[in-house]
Write a protein that holds these residues in place. Structure first.
Motif, PDB file in Angstrom:
ATOM      1  N   GLN B  24      37.528   0.206   7.303  1.00 38.05           N
ATOM      2  CA  GLN B  24      38.078   1.479   6.858  1.00 38.05           C
ATOM      3  C   GLN B  24      39.490   1.415   6.224  1.00 38.05           C
ATOM      4  N   PHE B 123      50.197   3.275  14.758  1.00 36.57           N
ATOM      5  CA  PHE B 123      49.200   4.221  15.275  1.00 36.57           C
ATOM      6  C   PHE B 123      48.324   3.547  16.537  1.00 36.57           C
ATOM      7  N   ILE B 143      52.414   6.338  17.373  1.00 38.04           N
ATOM      8  CA  ILE B 143      51.832   7.772  17.134  1.00 38.04           C
ATOM      9  C   ILE B 143      50.357   7.676  17.972  1.00 38.04           C
ATOM     10  N   MET B 144      50.079   8.477  18.996  1.00 38.52           N
ATOM     11  CA  MET B 144      48.960   8.329  20.032  1.00 38.52           C
ATOM     12  C   MET B 144      47.847   9.270  19.252  1.00 38.52           C
ATOM     13  N   ILE B 145      46.758   8.612  18.861  1.00 34.16           N
ATOM     14  CA  ILE B 145      45.681   9.378  18.433  1.00 34.16           C
ATOM     15  C   ILE B 145      44.406   9.544  19.606  1.00 34.16           C
ATOM     16  N   PRO B 146      44.271  10.835  19.893  1.00 35.77           N
ATOM     17  CA  PRO B 146      43.101  10.735  20.825  1.00 35.77           C
ATOM     18  C   PRO B 146      41.702  10.204  20.446  1.00 35.77           C
ATOM     19  N   GLU B 159      32.949   6.554  15.055  1.00 35.83           N
ATOM     20  CA  GLU B 159      33.229   6.487  13.335  1.00 35.83           C
ATOM     21  C   GLU B 159      34.283   7.097  12.763  1.00 35.83           C
ATOM     22  N   MET B 160      33.683   8.595  13.241  1.00 26.72           N
ATOM     23  CA  MET B 160      34.338   9.547  12.308  1.00 26.72           C
ATOM     24  C   MET B 160      36.154   9.426  12.745  1.00 26.72           C
ATOM     25  N   ASN B 163      37.700   6.423  11.434  1.00 22.89           N
ATOM     26  CA  ASN B 163      37.964   6.350  10.065  1.00 22.89           C
ATOM     27  C   ASN B 163      39.226   7.390   9.583  1.00 22.89           C
ATOM     28  N   ASN B 164      39.272   8.374  10.359  1.00 18.68           N
ATOM     29  CA  ASN B 164      40.660   9.150  10.139  1.00 18.68           C
ATOM     30  C   ASN B 164      41.892   8.496  10.748  1.00 18.68           C
ATOM     31  N   ALA B 165      41.710   7.754  11.533  1.00 14.78           N
ATOM     32  CA  ALA B 165      43.049   6.861  12.032  1.00 14.78           C
ATOM     33  C   ALA B 165      43.083   6.027  10.818  1.00 14.78           C
ATOM     34  N   GLN B 167      42.545   5.986   7.558  1.00 21.72           N
ATOM     35  CA  GLN B 167      43.041   6.748   6.477  1.00 21.72           C
ATOM     36  C   GLN B 167      44.578   7.161   6.707  1.00 21.72           C
ATOM     37  N   GLY B 168      44.716   7.640   7.896  1.00 22.21           N
ATOM     38  CA  GLY B 168      46.028   8.151   8.309  1.00 22.21           C
ATOM     39  C   GLY B 168      47.234   6.955   8.154  1.00 22.21           C
ATOM     40  N   GLY B 171      47.506   5.943   4.509  1.00 19.84           N
ATOM     41  CA  GLY B 171      48.540   6.855   3.803  1.00 19.84           C
ATOM     42  C   GLY B 171      49.801   6.643   4.224  1.00 19.84           C
TER      43      GLY B 171
END
Lengths: 402, 402
Positions: B24, B123, B143-146, B159-160, B163-165, B167-168, B171
């Motif tokens: 991703q 991340f 940066i912590m991502i749940p 997967e969602m 993918n968010n992570a 793309q973040g 970017g």
């Protein structure tokens, strides 16, 4: 189509910083909308969505709100911002949100973000990102970004932080795809590092039978997220093999999932296969921060950020009573499988948590308290033994194929 | 030029999930490099940077590491990964890093990330993003991502999230610009919500005189971040007006900055103007989680996630002694300004923290203990009064123009 990102905060004190953030979001290829959630004073900077517009969405007047005591004013703004944000996301007017704040701003913005669905990108640039984020994030997927500096004046260092955040949310929003169910039945599971072999093997069995598995870390937040997803209708059956969150609730510990754990599946009547895995374990803070009252207990220094404590027989009686009490109210089929050989990877004859007496208290209490409508299986193996895990998986499959 | 992102984790258990994440990242327009930091077993998935290569960078053999007890093996991998990552970033081979993990993986990845400079995108997709992140983030900008689900098996929901992570971070890496000093002298300040008027006014004075100000939230992490930036040579003078971190350290509280607060500036000989602002305040957890021992004290329910406690006279003596002890060792010029009219916005005659006797203990102890080389100014005003703040700002300017 250009995607839109809401840039939110208390613009009375952080208007300039929010305007800078919005400008960087724009450079990142998204359309920013500046939203003022200031509950105390008007802003010098122009908002695209003024605090008055936010308040109006719940029929409130901003001047009336600002005349209230601080706590009440904040509550009103949180309620209004939640409704406003949710509407914008549902209507497709906004595709993500980024907030900025110190303790007040973080409290307001995060509370509003918690109303949004899972998956919608939500960033919170905060002075409190390093610390207990549970008060802000709870079971939401809010991404906390350390602001390093306070949000008090623009300078090259804070601008670097804000630009990073803007580019991150822009990338996430542009590349986001929404959750799409596969159409398979979803089975939720709970796991710890110390139950991974058993849970993974059981997962394999149901995956092979054509089901989809979602595994949750029994971190307190994980168990509650799982039950939230059940309530949303996303989960169809439960293979709950790591119940350490119950002990954390009753005895104390980091992984407390609160008093409602095990209620949702019971109430919804979902088919459940339950194993009291890791009931031997309470997760505590790092070694040097273990509460005084637990210092003389059997402790395992799991890693530099986590200490685990062995539950006692007495505690296991209480844990078993909690489990039985919840499961006895289930409206759907429940099977409980007891791993007589041990509850976690360190509950084995040569390992630190080995305590057959304490386990015995757990098992005996479950046998005594579980209602007769619940199928109870005693298995000589250890939870992590393939024989045990396969049996649990097969039991789940047979419940679902009934 | 395509930017490169290191995708790291323990690939023995999370190889598939990391491979998906890397894919991703690639869709997000960056070049992923899969890095295995598994301290326990080999991976089934191919890594671009194998655990053996990581270990080799500090002259270690991966098989030898894997034969060690778990804790020691993890320590070696953290040391090796830190060096490896830092080299890649410094040489320009990598421009960001994203990790994935449960408790073990988060501990390893975050520790390695803490070795990287501020600003480099980092991340961490973690099951522990909602909870006490200080053990992982500390004073870094991780940066912590749940992860919502555990990193245990791919499915549409995880997967969602991944993918968010991806793309973040893509970017953020693509739109990142590095910190560039303005060339102005940088003055660091500390602030609370309750010292904002005074700090902002003092800031204005030094900004107007041509200096650059960096404001830090006195959150424990904030004060330590400030002193870390001093040690890096990024800060040239100090206008420290919110010293609540000292009380948090001595009495207990969330905003503890540890025993070294106030040492760095003293040691480096930076010019300092010091105001014991917010020494009336100790920050505690939300209302329902205030420790038993503090329940009978004067408490202020600041907001739903934060309770503040009034310091006593006795505590103020200890706080003053701590401050004097650190400042007396300063190698540079120090001015202490006492706001006799009050220490925070709620330390006023009609407010909940008003306690002239407790403040008197603070002021008297400072007067007694501060060495004669330190200039001590007693000002009748409240810290948040413009007269006081302007005087503090002017004192800073005159120290710098000396």
């Amino acid at each position: 189509m250009t995607k839109t990102i809401v840039v939110m905060g208390t613009m009375d004190t952080k208007g300039l910083e929010l305007a800078y953030l919005a400008q960087q979001v724009s450079l990142g290829g998204c359309h920013p909308l500046l939203m003022d959630v200031g509950a105390q004073a008007a802003s010098d900077t122009d908002a695209d969505i003024t605090a008055a517009q936010v308040a109006a969405v719940i029929g409130e007047d901003i001047d009336t709100i600002r005349a209230l005591p601080r706590g009440e004013a904040v509550e009103k703004m949180v309620a209004a911002a939640s409704v406003y944000l949710k509407k914008m996301v549902q209507s497709g007017e906004a595709h993500g949100v980024i907030g900025v704040g110190g303790s007040g701003g973080t409290t307001i913005c995060a509370a509003a973000m918690r109303a949004l669905p899972y998956g919608v990108p939500k960033f919170m640039v905060s002075t409190l990102a390093s610390g207990n984020t549970r008060w802000h994030v709870d079971i939401a997927d809010i991404i906390m970004i350390p602001s390093l500096l306070d949000i008090g004046g623009l300078n090259p260092m804070l601008e670097m932080v804000l630009n990073n955040a803007a580019q991150g949310i822009a990338g996430m929003v542009k590349g986001h795809y929404a959750y799409q169910a596969s159409g398979k039945k979803v089975i939720s599971m709970t796991m710890y590092g110390t139950t991974t072999p058993g849970v993974s093997r059981a997962r394999q069995v149901v995956d092979d039978a054509g089901f989809e598995t979602w595994v949750f870390h029994a971190s307190g937040v994980g168990g509650r997220t799982m039950e939230e997803l059940m309530s949303m209708g996303r989960i169809h059956a439960v293979m709950d093999m790591t119940l350490a969150e119950v002990g954390a609730h009753l005895v104390g510990g980091l992984h407390d999932a609160g008093p409602l754990r095990l209620e949702m599946a019971a109430q919804l009547g979902l088919p459940q296969v339950i194993v009291p895995g890791a009931a031997d374990t309470i997760v505590l803070p790092p070694r040097d921060q273990v509460p005084e009252k637990f210092k003389n207990r059997t402790l395992n220094f799991h890693n530099p950020t986590m200490t685990t404590m062995r539950t006692s027989g007495e505690e296991n009686v209480a844990i078993a009573e909690f489990i039985a009490n919840k499961l006895n109210q289930a409206k759907g089929p429940v099977v409980v499988v007891l791993p007589l050989g041990g509850l976690s990877s360190i509950d084995r004859p040569d390992k630190i948590f080995y305590d057959p007496e304490a386990n015995g208290a757990l098992f005996e209490t479950l046998k005594k308290k579980l209602s007769s409508g619940i199928e109870l299986i005693e298995d000589e193996h250890h939870l992590d033994d393939p024989e045990f895990a396969i049996r649990v998986g097969q039991k789940m499959v047979s419940l679902l194929n009934r």
